[in-house]
Design a protein around this motif. Structure first.
Motif, PDB file in Angstrom:
ATOM      1  N   HIS A  59     -44.976  -5.780 117.951  1.00  0.00           N
ATOM      2  CA  HIS A  59     -43.636  -6.201 117.408  1.00  0.00           C
ATOM      3  C   HIS A  59     -42.432  -5.373 117.930  1.00  0.00           C
ATOM      4  CE1 HIS A  59     -45.879  -8.179 113.875  1.00  0.00           C
ATOM      5  NE2 HIS A  59     -46.523  -7.263 114.093  1.00  0.00           N
ATOM      6  N   CYS A  63     -38.769  -5.179 113.461  1.00  0.00           N
ATOM      7  CA  CYS A  63     -39.479  -6.303 112.676  1.00  0.00           C
ATOM      8  C   CYS A  63     -39.894  -5.950 111.421  1.00  0.00           C
ATOM      9  CB  CYS A  63     -40.593  -6.474 113.533  1.00  0.00           C
ATOM     10  SG  CYS A  63     -41.335  -8.000 112.812  1.00  0.00           S
ATOM     11  N   TYR A  65     -42.214  -6.809 109.734  1.00  0.00           N
ATOM     12  CA  TYR A  65     -43.714  -6.653 109.471  1.00  0.00           C
ATOM     13  C   TYR A  65     -44.143  -5.247 109.715  1.00  0.00           C
ATOM     14  CZ  TYR A  65     -44.904 -11.637 109.385  1.00  0.00           C
ATOM     15  OH  TYR A  65     -44.783 -12.848 109.145  1.00  0.00           O
ATOM     16  N   CYS A  86     -45.313 -11.117 118.370  1.00  0.00           N
ATOM     17  CA  CYS A  86     -45.101 -11.616 116.928  1.00  0.00           C
ATOM     18  C   CYS A  86     -44.247 -12.952 117.138  1.00  0.00           C
ATOM     19  CB  CYS A  86     -44.439 -10.631 116.311  1.00  0.00           C
ATOM     20  SG  CYS A  86     -43.874 -10.943 114.707  1.00  0.00           S
ATOM     21  N   CYS A  89     -40.357 -11.648 115.474  1.00  0.00           N
ATOM     22  CA  CYS A  89     -39.459 -10.867 116.369  1.00  0.00           C
ATOM     23  C   CYS A  89     -39.547 -11.020 117.876  1.00  0.00           C
ATOM     24  CB  CYS A  89     -39.668  -9.352 115.781  1.00  0.00           C
ATOM     25  SG  CYS A  89     -41.306  -8.781 116.523  1.00  0.00           S
TER      26      CYS A  89
HETATM   27 ZN   LIG Z   1     -42.484  -8.890 114.469  1.00  0.00          ZN
END
Ligand SMILES: [Zn+2]
Length: 154
Positions: A59, A63, A65, A86, A89
């Motif tokens: 990422h 991001c 996550y 990802c 992102c």
């Molecule tokens: Zn991400």
């Protein structure tokens, strides 16, 4: 007289074996040892991305996550380990991270390190008598062959 001659032969054999051993050691150390392989640590700068403890994506630093865990890693390193970008992102890198990894390199001029010397001494000590015995067998066979030839000629 015979005993004495036997002793002299042994001395000659020993001297020849020692000479072979020393030659082998010098050849190994100076010639082969000068291009020894050595494992060195190499620092490499890679684009920095982030991975999580459980996911298989990498990422961008911002991001969503990454809320529970974010582990910085080089992008190339992450891809090598099977991580993919990802989809949210895009896994775009921000900044760089320095990664050190081990690499086998040909290093010149390190022939006189202790490990190399011990290895070469052991090799020389074992190989020299073998080589000498092998050489003696060839000479003996040749002599036998010559004498056979002579006796046939007579
Ligand atoms: Zn991400």
């Amino acid at each position: 007289m015979v005993k004495n001659r036997g002793k002299q032969n042994w001395l000659r054999h020993t001297v020849i074996i020692v000479i072979i051993a020393v030659s082998l050691f010098l050849i190994n150390t100076l010639w082969l040892g000068s291009t020894a392989h050595k494992t060195v640590s190499v620092n490499e700068s890679q684009p920095k991305v982030y991975i999580t403890k459980s996911g298989d994506k990498y990422h961008n630093v911002s991001c969503g996550y990454l809320h529970s865990s974010s582990i910085p890693i080089g992008k190339n390193e992450a891809e090598k380990k099977g991580y993919t970008a990802c989809s949210v992102c895009g896994g775009t890198a921000s900044g760089t991270i320095t990664i050190s990894h081990k690499e086998s390199k040909v290093v010149k001029g390190n022939a006189w390190n202790s490990q190399n010397i011990i290895l070469n001494v052991v090799l020389a000590v074992f190989a020299a008598p073998m080589l000498y015995i092998f050489f003696c067998c060839i000479v003996e066979k040749k002599e036998k062959f010559e004498s056979n030839k002579k006796s046939r000629e007579i």
